[in-house]
Design a protein around this motif. Structure first.
Motif, PDB file in Angstrom:
ATOM      1  N   LEU A   1     -13.411   4.041 -10.028  1.00 48.00           N
ATOM      2  CA  LEU A   1     -12.940   2.690  -9.726  1.00 48.00           C
ATOM      3  C   LEU A   1     -12.098   2.700  -8.462  1.00 48.00           C
ATOM      4  O   LEU A   1     -11.320   3.628  -8.237  1.00 48.00           O
ATOM      5  CB  LEU A   1     -12.099   2.146 -10.889  1.00 48.00           C
ATOM      6  N   ASP A   2     -12.250   1.648  -7.653  1.00 41.64           N
ATOM      7  CA  ASP A   2     -11.454   1.496  -6.437  1.00 41.64           C
ATOM      8  C   ASP A   2     -11.068   0.034  -6.315  1.00 41.64           C
ATOM      9  O   ASP A   2     -11.878  -0.810  -5.947  1.00 41.64           O
ATOM     10  CB  ASP A   2     -12.248   1.946  -5.210  1.00 41.64           C
TER      11      ASP A   2
ATOM     12  N   ASN B   1     -10.364   7.475  -8.207  1.00 42.95           N
ATOM     13  CA  ASN B   1      -9.462   6.474  -8.774  1.00 42.95           C
ATOM     14  C   ASN B   1      -8.493   6.030  -7.687  1.00 42.95           C
ATOM     15  O   ASN B   1      -7.671   6.812  -7.222  1.00 42.95           O
ATOM     16  CB  ASN B   1      -8.710   7.068  -9.967  1.00 42.95           C
ATOM     17  N   ARG B   2      -8.619   4.783  -7.285  1.00 44.86           N
ATOM     18  CA  ARG B   2      -7.676   4.241  -6.303  1.00 44.86           C
ATOM     19  C   ARG B   2      -7.137   2.910  -6.807  1.00 44.86           C
ATOM     20  O   ARG B   2      -7.896   1.960  -7.009  1.00 44.86           O
ATOM     21  CB  ARG B   2      -8.344   4.053  -4.938  1.00 44.86           C
ATOM     22  N   ASP B   3      -5.839   2.891  -7.051  1.00 45.42           N
ATOM     23  CA  ASP B   3      -5.155   1.688  -7.545  1.00 45.42           C
ATOM     24  C   ASP B   3      -5.764   1.195  -8.846  1.00 45.42           C
ATOM     25  O   ASP B   3      -5.810  -0.022  -9.103  1.00 45.42           O
ATOM     26  CB  ASP B   3      -5.195   0.568  -6.493  1.00 45.42           C
TER      27      ASP B   3
ATOM     28  N   PRO C   1     -17.626   3.891  -6.374  1.00 46.07           N
ATOM     29  CA  PRO C   1     -17.427   2.509  -6.808  1.00 46.07           C
ATOM     30  C   PRO C   1     -17.701   1.469  -5.726  1.00 46.07           C
ATOM     31  O   PRO C   1     -18.153   0.356  -6.032  1.00 46.07           O
ATOM     32  CB  PRO C   1     -15.967   2.472  -7.263  1.00 46.07           C
ATOM     33  N   GLU C   2     -17.466   1.829  -4.466  1.00 52.04           N
ATOM     34  CA  GLU C   2     -17.744   0.878  -3.398  1.00 52.04           C
ATOM     35  C   GLU C   2     -19.239   0.769  -3.092  1.00 52.04           C
ATOM     36  O   GLU C   2     -19.655  -0.078  -2.301  1.00 52.04           O
ATOM     37  CB  GLU C   2     -16.963   1.247  -2.137  1.00 52.04           C
TER      38      GLU C   2
ATOM     39  N   SER D   1      -8.669  14.255  -5.735  1.00 47.12           N
ATOM     40  CA  SER D   1      -7.617  13.828  -4.809  1.00 47.12           C
ATOM     41  C   SER D   1      -6.528  13.067  -5.560  1.00 47.12           C
ATOM     42  O   SER D   1      -6.180  11.933  -5.222  1.00 47.12           O
ATOM     43  CB  SER D   1      -8.199  12.972  -3.684  1.00 47.12           C
ATOM     44  N   PHE D   2      -5.957  13.710  -6.542  1.00 46.37           N
ATOM     45  CA  PHE D   2      -4.991  13.060  -7.432  1.00 46.37           C
ATOM     46  C   PHE D   2      -3.764  12.604  -6.635  1.00 46.37           C
ATOM     47  O   PHE D   2      -3.181  13.372  -5.865  1.00 46.37           O
ATOM     48  CB  PHE D   2      -4.561  14.029  -8.531  1.00 46.37           C
TER      49      PHE D   2
END
Length: 258
Positions: free
Chosen positions: A96-97, A130-132, A65-66, A155-156
């Motif tokens: 998504l990040d 998925n981060r935040d 995502p970045e 990396s759940f």
């Protein structure tokens, strides 16, 4: 004991020069297969290169995502071509990040959705970052009906309830060194309660080194310590966790047992 590191970055500049050394050390610790994950054009190419160089390595390619701003028509065409390579086993890491919002959320969502479509067209699973962004990640995966292609929440770092929700969509849950950290209690509970046939293990090396190496550079061999942590939470043996996650990963990626 045979362990499959389902998400690692031997293509990263920190690890790549000594890739063979890390592969050999991993084997000594029982980590006999690994998926090398890309995130942009360069790292995707290196992932494929490493997968062809070593029989026990496989490639996952996609746009993080970045890196969504660089996913233009040329990048998309190259990615679609790369999915025809027999050593490419999934599309990722995509997702998504929202931690720093380096890229506009609207752009991240658009690129995430498009890459899911590409993966579905290719008949490949997805590896999701998925981060935040739990709610939006869940909504996009649900709308995309990923039950037919499946994939990984890599990396759940959520709780058991979120793990169940993603499993119900058809996703598998991959635990990294975060699961071994002493105070990540929600992740411990998720590792304990998620059905064993829905669990994978990974390092995300060179990041997120597990206990007892937390804070140091990670490497694929350290998947062993995440396996041991999950075994403790589930009151079983590392051999049981290693075998189950190994078989789960082979099945998801369509790799014949060896």
């Amino acid at each position: 004991m045979k362990i499959f590191d389902s998400h690692t970055h031997l293509n990263d500049a920190i690890l790549y020069p000594d890739a063979q050394q890390y592969i050999e050390h991993a084997r000594k610790l029982g980590v006999v297969k690994m998926a090398i994950v890309g995130s942009d054009a360069k790292l995707n190419r290196l992932a494929i290169q490493l997968a062809h160089q070593y029989d026990n390595l496989y490639a996952i390619v996609g746009y993080h995502p970045e890196e969504a701003n660089s996913f233009d028509a040329a990048a998309e065409n190259e990615l679609i071509d790369q999915l025809n390579d027999p050593k490419v086993v999934a599309v990722g890491e995509i997702g998504l990040d929202y931690h720093q919002n380096v890229v506009k959320q609207s752009v991240q969502k658009r690129v995430f959705k498009r890459q899911i479509e590409i993966a579905k067209d290719a008949g490949l699973p997805i590896s999701v970052h998925n981060r935040d962004a739990f709610e939006d990640t869940y909504d996009i995966l649900k709308s995309a009906d990923v039950s037919k292609t499946h994939g990984i929440l890599h990396s759940f770092n959520g709780d058991a309830q979120w793990a169940r929700k993603f499993v119900d969509l058809g996703m598998l849950i991959s635990f990294s060194g975060v699961a071994s950290f002493k105070k990540t209690y929600e992740v411990h509970a998720a590792a304990e309660q998620t059905p064993l046939d829905k669990i994978l293990v990974e390092t995300d090396a060179p990041y997120l080194a597990p206990e007892p190496y937390r804070g140091k550079q990670n490497e694929p061999g350290y998947t062993l310590y995440t396996v041991e942590a999950i075994a403790r939470y589930r009151d079983t043996t590392p051999d049981v966790i290693a075998d189950a996650t190994y078989q789960n990963t082979l099945r998801l990626f369509g790799i014949e047992a060896s």
